[in-house]
Motif scaffolding. Structure first.
Motif: not given
Length: 676
Positions: A252, A611, A613-614, A616, A639, A648, A650, A652
Motif C-alpha cells: 500500500t 499516480t 491510484n492512491n 499521499t 477530504e 493518503e 484513496k 478513485q
C-alpha cells in the motif's frame, strides 16, 4: 515588486569555506548500527539447482543512525553493495556484502552527516558462465529485475515503519535516496528509470522459447505474471510447476524516491531514461573493463564472457542532462568548489557526472573506492583491477564522492539550507524611503550582514539574470570582497545593471588581508558622482561577500531585509556591525517570505505523481481539508477534517489531470496531479 531570487549561502558554497552544515558535512561523531533488520521476504533462486524450487528469503539491512541526533524527520539513503549478483567468495571478487569495508565507511559517513542509512542485501543468483549468451542475458536481466523489486520493497518498508510503527528510525518518508555501488549501480539505475513493465519488453530482452515440441515463439525474458510486477507488489507464479517467484511486501506504500546515486554499474537500456525520471548523480571510471562508461557490452569478470549491451554513466548522464533531469544541480555546480571543478574537467558539461579518470598505468581500475584485507580469498583477483588497493586510496576517493554528492543530494531532496533554495521576494509596489528611523531599535545583539556568494563577480549581469541580487530601492551603496585590482561591484536600481568602481580611496585607511574583507560604502542618487562614505576594515568573512542588506526575523518566520542609504556606523566584531546611528539615512524595508519546500508553511508534496491510484500528501502544517478538481473546475473528491501532516488519498480517479487544493493551518496551496 515581486520576483524570484536565488541565494547562494557563502558558508555552504564557497570553496574557501569549509562546509559547516548538516547534510553537507559530518556534524555527528558517532554512529549506531542496528544490524540485520528484515525489510521484506521474497523468493530466491540462488539454490534452485540443488532444491528444484525458489525458496523464501528474508531480506536484511543494517541501519545506520547518528548518535545524539534529536531530529525525528530525517532523509533516508538506501545503499546497495556490489557483488556480481553472486555470493562471496563464489563471485570471484573480494567484495560483495553489505559489510564490505567501503560500504561500512560510506554508510557511516552519510549517517554522521545526518542521514538515516540502510545498507541492504538483495536476492542473488544468475549464470555468468552459461554456455550461450542468450542464457547469460536471461539470467542477468532476471537478477537485476529482482534487485529492483527488492530496492522498491526497502523503500516501502521505511515508509511503513513511519506510518505503522511510530517511526522508530526517525525518517522523513518523502525524502529518500537510492545509492548503488557496482552491481548495486545496476539496481539503482534500473530503479530510477524502470517506470512501466513495457520498458523491459524490448528486443534484447526477448528470446525464443520452445513452448511445445517443435513450436518456438518469442517471449519476454521477464514476465509480470511469472516474476511479479516491477515494484514487487504482485505475486509471481511459474505456470510450469506452480513455484512462487515473487511475494508481496508492503503493497500500500509508494515505491518512489527522489534521487539516484551510482558508483559504477550501468543502465540496462538507454530507452529506459525519459523526461519523467528523477535526478541522477554518477561516479564512474571511464576505463572500467566490466561496466562500460558509455554504450558497450557487460563483461563477466574473470571469464571475459560478453553478456548484453548497456548504457553506462557517461551516456545516461548525457541523456539525463538533455531531458533536464539534473537541472536542479546547476546551482550546486555554480559554487565552483574543488570537487565540482574536478568533475567538470571531464564530464562534458553534464551536471551530476563525476568521471573518475584513472592513470594510464592503471587503466582497468574499475572501483578505486574499494579496499579489503590481504587475507581475502579473492585478493589476487581484486588486485588485477585495483593493483594499488589500500584503505588510504579508497578513503581518498570516498572523500571526493562524498563531497561532490552532498550538495546535489540536498538539492534533489529539497533540504533546508541546500545551495538550490529559492526565495520569493514580496515587497511594496513602489519602494519608498522611510526617513529618520532608528534602526537600532529593530535589532538586538548587534547588526549582522547577510553573507552571500552571489553574482557580484559577473560584470554586466542584468535584472533578468536569475542570480541578480535584491533590488536596492533607495540603497545605492553596498559592500563586497575586493578583487586584486580593488574593484568593488555594486547594484543601482535605476537601470538594473551591475556597476564597478575603484576603491583605491580606501587603500589609505584600510588594510586588506587574504582572509578579511573591506567594506566600501557609497551614497548618491545617480550612478555618477557617488560619494565614498567610509571604509570598514577587518571584517572576517572567510572569503565571502556581503548582501546589501541587514536581516532580522520576526516571530512568524518572516525575514525582513533593511536597505540603508547614507548612514553613519561604527565598525565592530567579526562578521558584522555593532551599531548603526540615527544619522542622515533612509530605509527601504523589503519583506522576504521564504518559500522553499518545508519552509513554506502552507506548502505540501504529493507522491507518487503521476499516480495509478492512491497517492499521499505530505504537508508542512497540519492538513485541514483537501479538494480535488477536474480541469473544468468540478470537485470530484474531497477530504475533510484530516488533522494530520501526512495523509493518503484513496479517491478513485479516472485517468487525467486534476488540481489538488490543500488547506492547512497555515493557508491554502494548489498542485497538479496526473492520474495514469
Amino acid at each position: 515588486m515581486k520576483k524570484i531570487i536565488t541565494l547562494f549561502v557563502a558558508l555552504v558554497l564557497s570553496c574557501s569555506v569549509s562546509f559547516s552544515q548538516r547534510y553537507l558535512q559530518e556534524v555527528f561523531t558517532d554512529v549506531q548500527v542496528t544490524s540485520n533488520v528484515t525489510y521484506g521476504v521474497n523468493a530466491t533462486v540462488i539454490a534452485y539447482q540443488q532444491l528444484g524450487q525458489a525458496i523464501p528469503q528474508q531480506l536484511k539491512c543494517d541501519i545506520y543512525e547518528p548518535v545524539g541526533d534529536t531530529s525525528t524527520s530525517r532523509p533516508v539513503v538506501l545503499y546497495f553493495h556490489t557483488g556480481n549478483f553472486l555470493p562471496t567468495p563464489q563471485n570471484g571478487s573480494p567484495s560483495g556484502t553489505k559489510v564490505d569495508s567501503n560500504v561500512v565507511e560510506m554508510c557511516s559517513r552519510l549517517a554522521k552527516m545526518g542521514y538515516v542509512v540502510a545498507s541492504c542485501d538483495y536476492r542473488l543468483g544468475w549464470n555468468p558462465v552459461a554456455s550461450t549468451q542468450d542464457e547469460r542475458v536471461y539470467t542477468l536481466i532476471n537478477a537485476a529485475y529482482r534487485g529492483v523489486q527488492d530496492c522498491r520493497t526497502a523503500i516501502r518498508f521505511f515508509r511503513m515503519t513511519e506510518a505503522e510503527m511510530s517511526n522508530p528510525y526517525g525518517i522523513d518518508p518523502t525524502r529518500i535516496a537510492v545509492w548503488g555501488q557496482g552491481t548495486g549501480g545496476y539496481i539503482s539505475f534500473a530503479s530510477a528509470t524502470l517506470n512501466n513493465y513495457s520498458d523491459i519488453v524490448i528486443p534484447k530482452f526477448i528470446h525464443d522459447v520452445e513452448v511445445a515440441p517443435g513450436v518456438i515463439v518469442p517471449l519476454p525474458m521477464v514476465i509480470q505474471e511469472v516474476n511479479g510486477d516491477i515494484y514487487g507488489t504482485s505475486v509471481g507464479i511459474n505456470p510450469n510447476d506452480g513455484d512462487t517467484l515473487c511475494y508481496i511486501n508492503h503493497p500500500t506504500y509508494s515505491s518512489d524516491f527522489n534521487v539516484m546515486v551510482n558508483l559504477g554499474g550501468a543502465c540496462g537500456d538507454s530507452s529506459w531514461v525519459t523526461a519523467n525520471d528523477i535526478p541522477m548523480i554518477s561516479f564512474h571510471s571511464p576505463t572500467d573493463p566490466f561496466a562500460p562508461y558509455n554504450v558497450g557490452t557487460v563483461i563477466v569478470p574473470g571469464f571475459n564472457l560478453p553478456v548484453v549491451e548497456v548504457s553506462g554513466s557517461g551516456h545516461v548522464q548525457q541523456m539525463a542532462n538533455a531531458f533536464g533531469l539534473n537541472d536542479v544541480f546547476q546551482m550546486a555546480d555554480d559554487a565552483g568548489d574543488v570537487y565540482t571543478t574536478a568533475a567538470n574537467t571531464f564530464n562534458d558539461g553534464n551536471f551530476g557526472l563525476y568521471p573518475l579518470n584513472r592513470p594510464a598505468t592503471q587503466p582497468a581500475d574499475s572501483a578505486p573506492w574499494e579496499w579489503w584485507a590481504a587475507s581475502n580469498p579473492n585478493n589476487s583477483n581484486g588486485l588485477m583491477t585495483n593493483p594499488d588497493m589500500s584503505a588510504a586510496k579508497g578513503m581518498m576517493f570516498l572523500d571526493s564522492i562524498q563531497m561532490y554528492a552532498a550538495p546535489r543530494m540536498m538539492c534533489a531532496l529539497m533540504l533546508a539550507g541546500s545551495p538550490c533554495e529559492e526565495i520569493v521576494v514580496e515587497g511594496p509596489e513602489n519602494d519608498e524611503c522611510m526617513n529618520a528611523i532608528d534602526i537600532n531599535t529593530l535589532f538586538t545583539g548587534g547588526l549582522q550582514m547577510t553573507m552571500s556568494d552571489g553574482p557580484f563577480s559577473n560584470e554586466g549581469a542584468t535584472a533578468e539574470d536569475p542570480n541578480y541580487p535584491l533590488d536596492a530601492g533607495c540603497f545605492v551603496a553596498f559592500s563586497s570582497e575586493p578583487s586584486v585590482d580593488n574593484t568593488v561591484w555594486f547594484t543601482f536600481e535605476g537601470d538594473g545593471q551591475l556597476y564597478n568602481i575603484n576603491t583605491s580611496d580606501c587603500n589609505g585607511t584600510a588594510t586588506f588581508t587574504n582572509s578579511d574583507t573591506q567594506m566600501a560604502i557609497y551614497s548618491g542618487t545617480t550612478c555618477e558622482g557617488l560619494t565614498l562614505v567610509d571604509c570598514v576594515d577587518d571584517i572576517d568573512t572567510q572569503g565571502s561577500v556581503f548582501w546589501a542588506g541587514l536581516p532580522f526575523q520576526t516571530a512568524d518566520n518572516t525575514t525582513y531585509y533593511v536597505m540603508v542609504d547614507g548612514f553613519n556606523y561604527t565598525a565592530g566584531g567579526s562578521g558584522g556591525l555593532d551599531s548603526l546611528s540615527t544619522g542622515n539615512f533612509c530605509l527601504d524595508v523589503t519583506q522576504i517570505t521564504v518559500n522553499i519546500n518545508e519552509n513554506e508553511l502552507a506548502g505540501f508534496r504529493m507522491f507518487p505523481n503521476p499516480t495509478r491510484n492512491n497517492f499521499t500528501i505530505a504537508a508542512n502544517s497540519k492538513i485541514e481539508n483537501i479538494n480535488i478538481f477536474n480541469l473544468v473546475g468540478e470537485i470530484v473528491a474531497t477530504e475533510s477534517n484530516v488533522n494530520a501532516k501526512t495523509y493518503e488519498v484513496k479517491a478513485q480517479l479516472a485517468k487525467g489531470i486534476y488540481m489538488v487544493d490543500v488547506y492547512t493551518s497555515a493557508g491554502k496551496n494548489t498542485q497538479k496531479l496526473i492520474v495514469e
